[in-house]
Write an enzyme that holds these catalytic residues in place. Structure first.
Site, mmCIF file in Angstrom:
data_model
loop_
_atom_site.group_PDB
_atom_site.id
_atom_site.type_symbol
_atom_site.label_atom_id
_atom_site.label_comp_id
_atom_site.label_asym_id
_atom_site.label_seq_id
_atom_site.Cartn_x
_atom_site.Cartn_y
_atom_site.Cartn_z
ATOM 1 N N ASP A 21 0.864 -1.105 -0.138
ATOM 2 C CA ASP A 21 0.010 0.057 -0.124
ATOM 3 C C ASP A 21 0.985 1.104 0.112
ATOM 4 O OD1 ASP A 21 -2.561 -1.642 0.138
ATOM 5 O OD2 ASP A 21 -1.973 -1.969 2.228
ATOM 6 N N MET A 71 -8.950 -5.958 -5.849
ATOM 7 C CA MET A 71 -9.773 -4.921 -6.777
ATOM 8 C C MET A 71 -11.310 -4.868 -6.067
ATOM 9 S SD MET A 71 -7.822 -3.506 -9.148
ATOM 10 C CE MET A 71 -6.866 -3.336 -7.718
ATOM 11 N N LYS A 72 -11.739 -5.642 -5.220
ATOM 12 C CA LYS A 72 -13.185 -5.641 -4.879
ATOM 13 C C LYS A 72 -14.195 -5.385 -6.059
ATOM 14 C CE LYS A 72 -11.426 -3.904 -0.346
ATOM 15 N NZ LYS A 72 -10.055 -3.976 -0.811
ATOM 16 N N LEU A 73 -14.247 -6.331 -6.996
ATOM 17 C CA LEU A 73 -14.801 -6.005 -8.163
ATOM 18 C C LEU A 73 -16.510 -6.150 -7.850
ATOM 19 C CD1 LEU A 73 -13.326 -8.139 -11.114
ATOM 20 C CD2 LEU A 73 -12.846 -5.661 -10.599
ATOM 21 N N LEU A 74 -17.290 -5.153 -8.510
ATOM 22 C CA LEU A 74 -18.626 -5.257 -8.428
ATOM 23 C C LEU A 74 -19.192 -4.379 -9.591
ATOM 24 C CD1 LEU A 74 -21.161 -6.311 -7.100
ATOM 25 C CD2 LEU A 74 -20.987 -3.848 -5.598
ATOM 26 N N ILE A 76 -22.299 -5.203 -13.273
ATOM 27 C CA ILE A 76 -23.107 -6.144 -13.926
ATOM 28 C C ILE A 76 -22.274 -7.493 -14.244
ATOM 29 C CG2 ILE A 76 -24.351 -4.327 -14.782
ATOM 30 C CD1 ILE A 76 -23.186 -4.955 -17.571
ATOM 31 N N HIS A 78 -21.594 -9.542 -16.595
ATOM 32 C CA HIS A 78 -20.805 -9.440 -18.107
ATOM 33 C C HIS A 78 -19.799 -8.763 -17.822
ATOM 34 C CE1 HIS A 78 -20.002 -9.634 -22.162
ATOM 35 N NE2 HIS A 78 -19.385 -8.310 -22.211
ATOM 36 N N ARG A 186 -2.556 -6.502 13.168
ATOM 37 C CA ARG A 186 -1.670 -5.558 13.876
ATOM 38 C C ARG A 186 -1.045 -6.336 15.037
ATOM 39 N NH1 ARG A 186 -2.795 -3.189 9.736
ATOM 40 N NH2 ARG A 186 -3.245 -1.220 9.578
#
Length: 238
Positions: A21, A71-74, A76, A78, A186
């Site tokens: 990060d 990437m935490k895709l969300l 539609i 396709h 942590r």
């Protein structure tokens, strides 16, 4: 897909994922060089991805380094599927999808036959009960995590991302074969930063985590190598 049964048999070194990060590829390269021989698995998220990090991810993966693309895709169905197909071609090891059932099913279908481990993002570790209420959910964070873990299991996902506080309960739901990946780790005495649901490395392993994601406590340390080795030692003490 990669499953927790095979991962649990790996060494702690294979189960520690360092979050890169940082704002530039140059800084990421410096961190990887410093951790050479100690760490073999890295997470690349939005910050680095939008600064040339996707090409860097390909480069690392081509050399045998494992990459968790966060990437935490969300979107539609396709769009999610086409994104996953390209990420498979990149040679990534793990990829996050927001735990919405339709998106997860589309991702699973797109990744079929590959080694990509799809991870369902349940509730972000920076969120507490009030944050979840403000987002419009009727469940408290713990209940929402468990509901999404069930949905991930039914969708055929490779694992779940959750707080290590919930790892034990999630493990009971998903069984031994799915990955349980826990950020918000942590070491004792470290600053929690913007994380609200945090756990030490040893406790996370005891709770059933298959992989621990650790960013700032390693990457921001004055001696990154020593910091990573100390966390690995905490994991081995579990």
């Amino acid at each position: 897909m990669i499953h927790a049964t095979t991962m649990q048999a790996q060494t702690m070194r294979d189960r520690l994922i360092v979050g890169l990060d940082v704002p530039t590829v140059k800084e990421a390269e410096e961190a990887v060089r410093a951790l050479d021989g100690v760490v073999s698995f890295y997470k690349i998220g939005y910050q680095l991805a939008f600064a040339g990090g996707l090409d860097f991810a390909r480069e690392l993966a081509s050399g045998g380094t494992k990459i968790f693309l966060d990437m935490k895709l969300l979107d539609i169905d396709h769009t999610v599927a086409k994104g996953v197909e390209n990420i498979v071609r990149m040679g990534m090891t793990m990829l996050t999808i927001h735990a919405y059932p339709k998106a997860m099913r589309a991702a699973v279908e797109a990744a079929k036959g590959s080694d990509l481990c799809l991870l369902a993002v349940s509730v972000l570790t920076s969120m507490d009960e009030q944050d979840v209420i403000d987002a419009g959910y009727e469940y408290d964070p713990h209940t929402l995590v468990l509901r999404r873990a069930e949905q991930a299991l039914h969708a055929g996902m490779g694992g779940v991302v959750c707080s290590a506080e919930e790892a034990e309960a999630v493990r009971r739901i998903v069984g031994p074969d799915l990955a349980v990946v826990t950020p918000g780790i942590r070491p004792k005495g470290s600053d929690h930063g913007d994380q609200k649901r945090v756990v030490t490395p040893a406790q996370a392993i005891r709770n059933g985590s298959s992989h621990l994601v650790v960013g700032r406590p390693i990457v921001a340390a004055s001696d990154r190598r020593a910091a990573a080795e100390a966390i690995l030692e905490e994991m081995r003490s579990a």
